[in-house]
Scaffold this motif. Structure first.
Motif, PDB file in Angstrom:
ATOM      1  N   VAL A 100       0.843  -1.324   0.110  1.00  0.00           N
ATOM      2  CA  VAL A 100       0.104  -0.074   0.020  1.00  0.00           C
ATOM      3  C   VAL A 100       0.817   1.360  -0.054  1.00  0.00           C
ATOM      4  CG1 VAL A 100      -1.699   1.225   1.580  1.00  0.00           C
ATOM      5  CG2 VAL A 100      -1.935  -1.179   0.877  1.00  0.00           C
ATOM      6  N   GLU A 101       2.108   1.291   0.580  1.00  0.00           N
ATOM      7  CA  GLU A 101       2.963   2.293   0.411  1.00  0.00           C
ATOM      8  C   GLU A 101       3.469   2.847  -0.700  1.00  0.00           C
ATOM      9  OE1 GLU A 101       6.218   1.103   3.122  1.00  0.00           O
ATOM     10  OE2 GLU A 101       5.088   1.603   5.125  1.00  0.00           O
ATOM     11  N   GLN A 102       3.308   1.943  -1.707  1.00  0.00           N
ATOM     12  CA  GLN A 102       3.644   2.198  -3.116  1.00  0.00           C
ATOM     13  C   GLN A 102       2.409   3.178  -3.842  1.00  0.00           C
ATOM     14  OE1 GLN A 102       5.155  -1.062  -5.364  1.00  0.00           O
ATOM     15  NE2 GLN A 102       5.011  -2.195  -3.350  1.00  0.00           N
ATOM     16  N   CYS A 103       1.385   3.202  -3.179  1.00  0.00           N
ATOM     17  CA  CYS A 103       0.199   3.896  -3.791  1.00  0.00           C
ATOM     18  C   CYS A 103       0.337   5.381  -3.867  1.00  0.00           C
ATOM     19  CB  CYS A 103      -0.940   3.914  -2.940  1.00  0.00           C
ATOM     20  SG  CYS A 103      -2.501   4.561  -3.654  1.00  0.00           S
TER      21      CYS A 103
ATOM     22  N   VAL B 227      -7.695   2.844  -1.792  1.00  0.00           N
ATOM     23  CA  VAL B 227      -6.895   1.695  -1.401  1.00  0.00           C
ATOM     24  C   VAL B 227      -7.297   0.569  -1.181  1.00  0.00           C
ATOM     25  CG1 VAL B 227      -5.488   1.164   0.652  1.00  0.00           C
ATOM     26  CG2 VAL B 227      -5.139   3.402  -0.201  1.00  0.00           C
ATOM     27  N   ARG B 228      -8.750   0.689  -0.556  1.00  0.00           N
ATOM     28  CA  ARG B 228      -9.493  -0.718  -0.438  1.00  0.00           C
ATOM     29  C   ARG B 228      -9.886  -1.399  -1.884  1.00  0.00           C
ATOM     30  NH1 ARG B 228      -8.881  -4.432   2.409  1.00  0.00           N
ATOM     31  NH2 ARG B 228      -8.570  -2.945   4.106  1.00  0.00           N
ATOM     32  N   SER B 229      -9.959  -0.669  -2.613  1.00  0.00           N
ATOM     33  CA  SER B 229     -10.563  -1.080  -3.980  1.00  0.00           C
ATOM     34  C   SER B 229      -9.224  -1.739  -4.574  1.00  0.00           C
ATOM     35  CB  SER B 229     -10.825  -0.098  -4.823  1.00  0.00           C
ATOM     36  OG  SER B 229     -12.411   0.534  -4.361  1.00  0.00           O
ATOM     37  N   LEU B 230      -7.925  -0.981  -4.539  1.00  0.00           N
ATOM     38  CA  LEU B 230      -6.700  -1.585  -4.871  1.00  0.00           C
ATOM     39  C   LEU B 230      -6.328  -2.883  -4.315  1.00  0.00           C
ATOM     40  CD1 LEU B 230      -4.755   1.803  -5.123  1.00  0.00           C
ATOM     41  CD2 LEU B 230      -5.581   0.453  -6.976  1.00  0.00           C
ATOM     42  N   ILE B 231      -6.532  -3.011  -2.970  1.00  0.00           N
ATOM     43  CA  ILE B 231      -6.108  -4.258  -2.411  1.00  0.00           C
ATOM     44  C   ILE B 231      -7.090  -5.242  -2.964  1.00  0.00           C
ATOM     45  CG2 ILE B 231      -6.381  -5.727   0.012  1.00  0.00           C
ATOM     46  CD1 ILE B 231      -5.496  -2.774   1.278  1.00  0.00           C
TER      47      ILE B 231
END
Length: 294
Positions: free
Chosen positions: A212-215, A226-230
């Motif tokens: 997530v830190e790469q977002c 972020v939740r969608s990307l996960i």
């Protein structure tokens, strides 16, 4: 019977995924890959087709209670469910560690307050419920074998078999942590290594934290983005970069209708939309892997 589709939460290890209902029942899990046969297929049929329920004990014949609270732990795919009962409060943490060996589904029961009676009901059925495995003990481990597949259950709780189901009845008080792990292994191989649930939990949280830190998105909707990307990352098959459209199969758009596709394929349209979202938020490695796969 299975719950409503909106009652299910996704956990996964970038090679397969499980769906866990609000009542603590894992009703869908294919092992070892997204496109493998399901060992829990209650989502499509009934409990006879396989499930794993872990939650507060209930009177015989009563419906399992839904969790009072449920959330993902931070920016991760670690799921926490909490029940408030007349005896106290209990938390169950569910996750699948990014794979380093055998695929695993790990469930950790933690006492929060009072002393809560708990029950685990594990009914493994292979090949979408068609095959009932041979279940037996190997030392302190429980193993279910069906043809080329074996699934190993490891837990500190005492287990017993009844009605072709593996049960564990126990209670937790504040500070108690009881772990359950199932691991898949080809049946002709040596048994999988003994699991390390607590170490795996730490490693899983670290994996998602670093990812997530790469977002690169920092707008007003970051939490939802972020939740969608996960979720999109969880649908990416790690060894190749292929992206499945969904982890499930044969959920009809209408009961009795013909539109019941198997979405466990990489559909070019769906993958293109997924890659667009990943690229716009800084995730180029996923796009490179998908291009190489294609």
């Amino acid at each position: 019977m299975a719950g409503r589709i909106e009652d299910y939460a996704l956990i996964g290890d970038m090679q397969t995924a499980a769906l866990v209902c609000r009542d603590g029942t894992a009703d869908w899990l294919c092992l070892p890959r997204f496109d493998s046969h399901a060992i829990f297929a209650g989502l499509l049929g009934t409990e006879e087709h396989g499930f794993w329920r872990l939650g507060p004990a209930r009177p015989e014949g009563a419906e399992p209670p839904a969790a009072d609270r449920r959330r993902y732990r931070g920016d991760s795919l670690v799921l926490e469910s909490e029940w408030d009962t007349s005896r106290g409060t209990v938390r169950v943490t569910d996750f699948m560690p990014p794979r380093d060996g055998a695929p695993q589904l790990i469930r950790i029961v933690e006492g929060v307050s009072g002393r809560v009676p708990m029950r685990s009901e594990l009914r493994m059925r292979f090949s979408y419920g068609r095959v009932t495995p041979w279940v037996h003990k190997v030392d302190s481990r429980t193993v279910a074998v069906a043809g080329p597949d074996s699934v190993w259950l490891d837990t500190e709780a005492e287990t017993y078999g009844e009605n072709l189901t593996t049960y564990a009845d126990f209670a937790v008080a504040p500070g108690d942590r009881i772990t359950f792990t199932i691991s898949w292994q080809p049946s002709h191989h040596e048994p999988p290594a003994l699991p390390d649930p607590e170490g795996s939990l730490e490693a899983t949280e670290q994996f998602w934290r670093e990812w997530v830190e790469q977002c690169t998105y920092h707008g007003p909707y970051r939490e939802a983005v972020v939740r969608s990307l996960i979720t999109l990352k969880a649908l990416t098959y790690g060894p190749t970069g292929g992206i499945v459209a969904a982890p499930t199969t044969s959920l009809p758009e209408e009961i009795g209708g013909v539109r019941n596709w198997d979405y466990r394929y990489t559909w070019l349209r769906d993958a293109a939309i997924t890659l667009s979202s990943l690229l716009r938020t800084g995730y180029r490695e996923e796009a490179r892997a998908w291009r190489e796969w294609l």
